[in-house]
Design a protein around this motif. Structure first.
Motif, PDB file in Angstrom:
ATOM      1  N   LYS A  12       2.221-101.109 -65.097  1.00 58.30           N
ATOM      2  CA  LYS A  12       1.919-101.550 -66.456  1.00 58.30           C
ATOM      3  C   LYS A  12       2.824-102.708 -66.844  1.00 58.30           C
ATOM      4  CE  LYS A  12       0.207 -98.105 -69.646  1.00 58.30           C
ATOM      5  NZ  LYS A  12       0.584 -97.152 -70.680  1.00 58.30           N
ATOM      6  N   ASP A  68      -0.208 -96.847 -76.336  1.00 59.38           N
ATOM      7  CA  ASP A  68      -0.903 -95.604 -76.039  1.00 59.38           C
ATOM      8  C   ASP A  68      -2.397 -95.891 -76.079  1.00 59.38           C
ATOM      9  OD1 ASP A  68      -0.531 -92.943 -75.259  1.00 59.38           O
ATOM     10  OD2 ASP A  68      -1.117 -92.214 -77.230  1.00 59.38           O
ATOM     11  N   THR A  69      -3.118 -95.286 -75.143  1.00 63.93           N
ATOM     12  CA  THR A  69      -4.548 -95.576 -75.011  1.00 63.93           C
ATOM     13  C   THR A  69      -5.350 -94.285 -74.958  1.00 63.93           C
ATOM     14  OG1 THR A  69      -4.192 -97.635 -73.812  1.00 63.93           O
ATOM     15  CG2 THR A  69      -6.297 -96.561 -73.442  1.00 63.93           C
ATOM     16  N   SER A  84      -6.595 -88.054 -73.661  1.00 62.11           N
ATOM     17  CA  SER A  84      -7.387 -88.543 -72.519  1.00 62.11           C
ATOM     18  C   SER A  84      -6.755 -88.214 -71.169  1.00 62.11           C
ATOM     19  CB  SER A  84      -7.589 -90.056 -72.620  1.00 62.11           C
ATOM     20  OG  SER A  84      -8.403 -90.339 -73.730  1.00 62.11           O
ATOM     21  N   ALA A  85      -5.447 -88.417 -71.033  1.00 57.66           N
ATOM     22  CA  ALA A  85      -4.807 -88.203 -69.724  1.00 57.66           C
ATOM     23  C   ALA A  85      -4.863 -86.734 -69.331  1.00 57.66           C
ATOM     24  CB  ALA A  85      -3.361 -88.687 -69.757  1.00 57.66           C
ATOM     25  N   PHE A 122     -12.825 -97.512 -75.631  1.00 59.03           N
ATOM     26  CA  PHE A 122     -11.422 -97.382 -75.272  1.00 59.03           C
ATOM     27  C   PHE A 122     -10.640 -98.067 -76.383  1.00 59.03           C
ATOM     28  CE2 PHE A 122     -12.529 -96.973 -70.648  1.00 59.03           C
ATOM     29  CZ  PHE A 122     -11.760 -95.848 -70.393  1.00 59.03           C
ATOM     30  N   PHE A 156      -9.059 -97.069 -62.630  1.00 56.38           N
ATOM     31  CA  PHE A 156      -8.455 -95.737 -62.655  1.00 56.38           C
ATOM     32  C   PHE A 156      -9.038 -94.964 -63.827  1.00 56.38           C
ATOM     33  CE2 PHE A 156      -5.538 -95.901 -66.313  1.00 56.38           C
ATOM     34  CZ  PHE A 156      -5.636 -97.238 -66.625  1.00 56.38           C
ATOM     35  N   GLY A 157      -8.585 -93.724 -63.989  1.00 55.24           N
ATOM     36  CA  GLY A 157      -8.993 -92.919 -65.152  1.00 55.24           C
ATOM     37  C   GLY A 157     -10.505 -92.792 -65.265  1.00 55.24           C
ATOM     38  N   TYR A 158     -11.013 -93.124 -66.441  1.00 52.19           N
ATOM     39  CA  TYR A 158     -12.441 -92.937 -66.734  1.00 52.19           C
ATOM     40  C   TYR A 158     -13.289 -94.155 -66.327  1.00 52.19           C
ATOM     41  CZ  TYR A 158     -10.703 -89.072 -69.590  1.00 52.19           C
ATOM     42  OH  TYR A 158     -10.099 -87.912 -70.012  1.00 52.19           O
ATOM     43  N   ASP A 159     -12.709 -95.109 -65.636  1.00 54.42           N
ATOM     44  CA  ASP A 159     -13.420 -96.344 -65.287  1.00 54.42           C
ATOM     45  C   ASP A 159     -14.785 -96.130 -64.612  1.00 54.42           C
ATOM     46  OD1 ASP A 159     -11.630 -98.046 -66.458  1.00 54.42           O
ATOM     47  OD2 ASP A 159     -10.635 -98.644 -64.605  1.00 54.42           O
ATOM     48  N   LYS A 179     -12.168-107.082 -65.559  1.00 55.47           N
ATOM     49  CA  LYS A 179     -11.825-105.989 -66.486  1.00 55.47           C
ATOM     50  C   LYS A 179     -10.669-106.428 -67.390  1.00 55.47           C
ATOM     51  CE  LYS A 179      -9.767-101.443 -66.888  1.00 55.47           C
ATOM     52  NZ  LYS A 179      -9.014-100.353 -66.277  1.00 55.47           N
ATOM     53  N   HIS A 184      -9.571-103.117 -73.496  1.00 54.66           N
ATOM     54  CA  HIS A 184      -8.831-102.669 -74.681  1.00 54.66           C
ATOM     55  C   HIS A 184      -7.362-103.096 -74.607  1.00 54.66           C
ATOM     56  CE1 HIS A 184      -9.304-100.001 -71.331  1.00 54.66           C
ATOM     57  NE2 HIS A 184      -8.197 -99.348 -71.625  1.00 54.66           N
ATOM     58  N   ARG A 185      -6.737-102.887 -73.432  1.00 54.59           N
ATOM     59  CA  ARG A 185      -5.321-103.229 -73.294  1.00 54.59           C
ATOM     60  C   ARG A 185      -5.117-104.737 -73.445  1.00 54.59           C
ATOM     61  NH1 ARG A 185      -4.523 -99.176 -70.398  1.00 54.59           N
ATOM     62  NH2 ARG A 185      -5.727-100.045 -68.697  1.00 54.59           N
TER      63      ARG A 185
END
Ligand code: IMP
Length: 202
Positions: A12, A68-69, A84-85, A122, A156-159, A179, A184-185
């Motif tokens: 990150k 935080d996302t 979410s995590a 997101f 990663f995650g929900y992608d 992406k 969102h980030r």
């Protein structure tokens, strides 16, 4: 100007340093030899981002920020959101982040089963605290749809189940560079960057 990024995640840090450019040097918790867990006990993204930033500001009394996302699904009244995590459970139940992400996605699709509306977003929140202790929040949102079959290997995650508005691809099917243009980030950090470059309230 140096700013502390309150994250233990080196990937990150790299990504955000690239987004912010060289005018602002990010200092990592690793640089500061800070190894403690940062608390994240709030029920909103804003609350968590602020809690993390305040924790680090209290220790170092230097400009710092935290993010935080969450994935917010309309038919689930904003869930999994701030959870979410850990939607499907704690990391210890799954061994790896990859296994946990797969379980999170299974849970999400099962909760959505039978619902008509698959729209989602997101949302990233950044909490920044300047040298004087003044707090600022920034937000970035990408709207899209949850799809019912996993598609793509990237991200990663929900992608694999999130298709951003205006694209036929899921985030996991897009090159990372694409992406990162619309995420969102990226949007939240763009807003933060604008603020820093205007030099207001620093
Ligand atoms: P964090 O606040 O950045 O740690 O994100 C919390 C959780 O939201 C992650 O563990 C993922 O499950 C999910 N998440 C955050 N950003 C993304 C993304 O870009 N794609 C997919 N899932 C994400």
């Amino acid at each position: 100007m140096d700013i502390i990024f309150a994250t233990q995640n080196p990937h990150k840090l790299q990504e955000i340093q690239a987004l912010l450019g060289e005018s602002f040097k990010l200092v990592s918790l690793k640089d500061l030899d800070f190894k403690e867990d940062i608390p994240e006990n709030q029920e909103t993204l804003e609350g968590n981002a602020l809690e993390k930033a305040r924790f680090i500001f209290k220790r170092f009394k230097k400009a710092c920020f935290a993010d935080d996302t969450g994935l917010e699904v309309k038919a689930l009244h904003g869930a999994p959101g701030v959870y979410s995590a850990r939607y499907a459970g704690p990391l210890s139940d799954f061994g790896t982040e990859q296994n946990r992400s797969a379980a999170n996605i299974r849970k999400l699709l099962s909760e959505l089963n039978g619902k008509k509306d698959y729209s989602a977003q997101f949302r990233t929140v950044i909490a920044f605290i300047n040298e004087e202790g003044r707090e600022h929040l920034f937000e970035g949102i990408v709207k899209g749809t949850i799809i019912q079959d996993l598609r793509g290997q990237g991200g990663f995650g929900y992608d694999p189940v999130f298709a951003p508005e205006g694209f036929d691809l899921t985030f996991a099917e897009m090159p990372l560079s694409e992406k990162n243009k619309i995420s969102h980030r990226a949007r939240a950090f763009h807003n933060f960057r604008e603020f820093l470059f205007k030099g207001n309230n620093l």
